[in-house]
Motif scaffolding. Structure first.
Motif, PDB file in Angstrom:
ATOM      1  N   LEU A 199       0.890  -1.212  -0.041  1.00 35.88           N
ATOM      2  CA  LEU A 199      -0.032  -0.060  -0.041  1.00 35.88           C
ATOM      3  C   LEU A 199       0.763   1.193   0.026  1.00 35.88           C
ATOM      4  CD1 LEU A 199      -2.566  -0.847   2.412  1.00 35.88           C
ATOM      5  CD2 LEU A 199      -2.779  -0.976   0.144  1.00 35.88           C
ATOM      6  N   ILE A 200       0.412   2.222  -0.437  1.00 37.87           N
ATOM      7  CA  ILE A 200       0.910   3.542  -0.377  1.00 37.87           C
ATOM      8  C   ILE A 200       0.162   4.401   0.697  1.00 37.87           C
ATOM      9  CG2 ILE A 200       1.405   5.700  -1.806  1.00 37.87           C
ATOM     10  CD1 ILE A 200       1.710   4.102  -3.976  1.00 37.87           C
ATOM     11  N   LEU A 201       0.795   5.118   1.637  1.00 38.23           N
ATOM     12  CA  LEU A 201       0.020   5.785   2.534  1.00 38.23           C
ATOM     13  C   LEU A 201      -0.051   7.082   2.311  1.00 38.23           C
ATOM     14  CD1 LEU A 201       2.279   4.672   5.710  1.00 38.23           C
ATOM     15  CD2 LEU A 201       0.052   3.782   5.014  1.00 38.23           C
ATOM     16  N   ARG A 202      -1.520   7.726   2.485  1.00 33.41           N
ATOM     17  CA  ARG A 202      -1.859   8.988   2.109  1.00 33.41           C
ATOM     18  C   ARG A 202      -1.666   9.966   3.046  1.00 33.41           C
ATOM     19  NH1 ARG A 202      -6.920   9.037  -1.941  1.00 33.41           N
ATOM     20  NH2 ARG A 202      -7.054   6.988  -2.235  1.00 33.41           N
ATOM     21  N   GLY A 212       3.013   9.000   1.605  1.00 36.72           N
ATOM     22  CA  GLY A 212       3.803   8.846   0.432  1.00 36.72           C
ATOM     23  C   GLY A 212       4.789   7.462   0.559  1.00 36.72           C
ATOM     24  N   ASP A 213       4.923   6.966   1.761  1.00 36.76           N
ATOM     25  CA  ASP A 213       5.613   5.716   1.766  1.00 36.76           C
ATOM     26  C   ASP A 213       4.951   4.452   1.297  1.00 36.76           C
ATOM     27  OD1 ASP A 213       7.575   7.130   3.054  1.00 36.76           O
ATOM     28  OD2 ASP A 213       7.054   6.373   5.220  1.00 36.76           O
ATOM     29  N   VAL A 214       5.618   3.485   0.483  1.00 28.33           N
ATOM     30  CA  VAL A 214       5.233   2.149   0.221  1.00 28.33           C
ATOM     31  C   VAL A 214       5.506   1.292   1.283  1.00 28.33           C
ATOM     32  CG1 VAL A 214       5.488   0.525  -1.637  1.00 28.33           C
ATOM     33  CG2 VAL A 214       5.668   2.951  -2.344  1.00 28.33           C
ATOM     34  N   GLY A 246      -9.327   5.562   4.254  1.00 23.57           N
ATOM     35  CA  GLY A 246      -8.495   6.411   3.349  1.00 23.57           C
ATOM     36  C   GLY A 246      -7.355   6.747   3.837  1.00 23.57           C
ATOM     37  N   LEU A 247      -6.699   6.062   4.384  1.00 19.11           N
ATOM     38  CA  LEU A 247      -5.423   6.193   4.832  1.00 19.11           C
ATOM     39  C   LEU A 247      -4.175   5.714   3.932  1.00 19.11           C
ATOM     40  CD1 LEU A 247      -5.600   5.439   8.781  1.00 19.11           C
ATOM     41  CD2 LEU A 247      -5.579   7.546   7.675  1.00 19.11           C
ATOM     42  N   ALA A 248      -4.624   5.096   3.102  1.00 17.30           N
ATOM     43  CA  ALA A 248      -3.688   4.517   2.150  1.00 17.30           C
ATOM     44  C   ALA A 248      -4.437   3.844   0.639  1.00 17.30           C
ATOM     45  CB  ALA A 248      -3.035   3.147   2.778  1.00 17.30           C
ATOM     46  N   PHE A 249      -3.788   3.863  -0.263  1.00 16.81           N
ATOM     47  CA  PHE A 249      -4.200   3.233  -1.630  1.00 16.81           C
ATOM     48  C   PHE A 249      -3.551   1.974  -1.955  1.00 16.81           C
ATOM     49  CE2 PHE A 249      -2.112   6.891  -2.398  1.00 16.81           C
ATOM     50  CZ  PHE A 249      -1.593   6.710  -3.586  1.00 16.81           C
ATOM     51  N   VAL A 250      -3.748   1.323  -2.904  1.00 14.31           N
ATOM     52  CA  VAL A 250      -3.155   0.108  -3.099  1.00 14.31           C
ATOM     53  C   VAL A 250      -2.037   0.430  -4.308  1.00 14.31           C
ATOM     54  CG1 VAL A 250      -3.207  -2.023  -4.697  1.00 14.31           C
ATOM     55  CG2 VAL A 250      -5.029  -1.412  -3.387  1.00 14.31           C
ATOM     56  N   ALA A 251      -0.827  -0.069  -3.883  1.00 17.06           N
ATOM     57  CA  ALA A 251       0.438   0.316  -4.752  1.00 17.06           C
ATOM     58  C   ALA A 251       0.538  -0.374  -6.047  1.00 17.06           C
ATOM     59  CB  ALA A 251       1.493  -0.091  -4.031  1.00 17.06           C
ATOM     60  N   THR A 252       0.275   0.348  -7.030  1.00 19.26           N
ATOM     61  CA  THR A 252       0.382  -0.054  -8.590  1.00 19.26           C
ATOM     62  C   THR A 252       1.853   0.914  -9.024  1.00 19.26           C
ATOM     63  OG1 THR A 252      -1.078   1.745  -9.470  1.00 19.26           O
ATOM     64  CG2 THR A 252      -1.944  -0.469  -8.913  1.00 19.26           C
ATOM     65  N   ALA A 253       1.876   0.374 -10.443  1.00 12.59           N
ATOM     66  CA  ALA A 253       3.192   1.038 -10.948  1.00 12.59           C
ATOM     67  C   ALA A 253       2.891   2.680 -11.054  1.00 12.59           C
ATOM     68  CB  ALA A 253       3.312   0.317 -12.185  1.00 12.59           C
ATOM     69  N   GLY A 254       1.942   2.942 -11.664  1.00 19.03           N
ATOM     70  CA  GLY A 254       1.689   4.498 -11.651  1.00 19.03           C
ATOM     71  C   GLY A 254       1.431   5.000 -10.443  1.00 19.03           C
ATOM     72  N   GLU A 282       2.896   4.330  -7.605  1.00 22.12           N
ATOM     73  CA  GLU A 282       4.199   4.376  -7.055  1.00 22.12           C
ATOM     74  C   GLU A 282       4.975   5.806  -7.302  1.00 22.12           C
ATOM     75  OE1 GLU A 282       6.689   0.905  -6.590  1.00 22.12           O
ATOM     76  OE2 GLU A 282       5.217  -0.279  -6.023  1.00 22.12           O
ATOM     77  N   SER A 283       4.765   6.129  -8.662  1.00 23.17           N
ATOM     78  CA  SER A 283       5.361   7.313  -9.006  1.00 23.17           C
ATOM     79  C   SER A 283       4.623   8.597  -8.533  1.00 23.17           C
ATOM     80  CB  SER A 283       5.299   7.620 -10.651  1.00 23.17           C
ATOM     81  OG  SER A 283       3.832   7.691 -11.090  1.00 23.17           O
ATOM     82  N   GLN A 284       3.341   8.503  -8.175  1.00 25.79           N
ATOM     83  CA  GLN A 284       2.445   9.213  -7.514  1.00 25.79           C
ATOM     84  C   GLN A 284       3.132   9.636  -6.091  1.00 25.79           C
ATOM     85  OE1 GLN A 284      -1.470   8.704  -7.569  1.00 25.79           O
ATOM     86  NE2 GLN A 284      -1.776  10.548  -6.129  1.00 25.79           N
ATOM     87  N   ALA A 285       3.711   8.333  -5.502  1.00 23.75           N
ATOM     88  CA  ALA A 285       3.861   8.369  -4.307  1.00 23.75           C
ATOM     89  C   ALA A 285       5.253   9.075  -4.074  1.00 23.75           C
ATOM     90  CB  ALA A 285       4.221   6.943  -3.448  1.00 23.75           C
ATOM     91  N   GLU A 286       6.019   8.895  -4.853  1.00 28.61           N
ATOM     92  CA  GLU A 286       7.452   9.728  -5.132  1.00 28.61           C
ATOM     93  C   GLU A 286       7.166  11.342  -4.887  1.00 28.61           C
ATOM     94  OE1 GLU A 286      11.355  10.456  -4.971  1.00 28.61           O
ATOM     95  OE2 GLU A 286      10.444   8.351  -4.893  1.00 28.61           O
ATOM     96  N   GLY A 287       6.253  11.686  -5.701  1.00 24.74           N
ATOM     97  CA  GLY A 287       5.819  13.165  -5.534  1.00 24.74           C
ATOM     98  C   GLY A 287       5.549  13.398  -4.182  1.00 24.74           C
ATOM     99  N   MET A 288       4.668  12.381  -3.705  1.00 21.49           N
ATOM    100  CA  MET A 288       4.181  12.678  -2.214  1.00 21.49           C
ATOM    101  C   MET A 288       5.191  13.026  -1.130  1.00 21.49           C
ATOM    102  SD  MET A 288       0.879  10.212  -2.323  1.00 21.49           S
ATOM    103  CE  MET A 288       0.376  10.490  -0.375  1.00 21.49           C
TER     104      MET A 288
END
Length: 150
Positions: A3-6, A16-18, A34-42, A44-50
């Motif tokens: 998951l990627i944390l919101r 933003g952590d995976v 709503g604290l996280a969303f499923v980590a997909t390839a796309g 994860e790039s959004q998580a990098e921005g976070m």
């Protein structure tokens, strides 16, 4: 489950952590709130921005905390208090009193919870009170408790 944390989740990670969590914890707690969303390839790039955004905000907060520390570190704060026999105070000086004195004398606003005063001050004299403004910025403030009869 990846998951990627919101937002920051205590004991799990920061925004933003995976993270890798158990399926039940992710499905029953993190995702519905709503604290996280499923980590997909796309995603994860959004998580990098976070993460980059979080790092920029953290750097700005740290710099602001260091500026406040420079103001407070070398200048003592004086707190007048009623004194009884043997230089013992009527009552005590608490972290709220320290915050109030810093605001009045140094014109710096800090939160009461940032003052790391474990036990209230019960005697007159000079005391070192640790203040933690940021995870990496902790410094002592000299507090001089004086008799208000002076």
């Amino acid at each position: 489950m990846r998951l990627i944390l919101r937002s920051d989740v205590s004991g799990v990670g920061n925004k933003g952590d995976v993270v890798e969590v158990t399926n039940g914890y992710g499905r029953n707690f993190l995702l519905p709130r709503g604290l996280a969303f499923v980590a997909t390839a796309g995603a994860e790039s959004q998580a990098e921005g976070m993460r980059k955004s979080r790092d920029v905000k953290d750097a700005a907060a740290r710099q602001a905390a260091e500026e406040v520390a420079k103001k407070l570190v070398n200048s003592p704060v004086t707190i007048p208090a009623r004194v009884g026999a043997e230089d013992k105070l009527f009552g005590s000086v608490t972290s709220a009193d320290v915050v109030e004195a810093i605001l009045a004398q140094k014109d710096v606003e800090i939160d009461r919870k940032q003052v790391q005063l474990h036990d209230p001050i019960r005697t007159i004299g000079t005391h070192m009170v640790p203040i933690k403004l940021h995870a990496n910025v902790e410094f002592p403030v000299t507090v001089e408790v004086v008799s208000d009869a002076d």
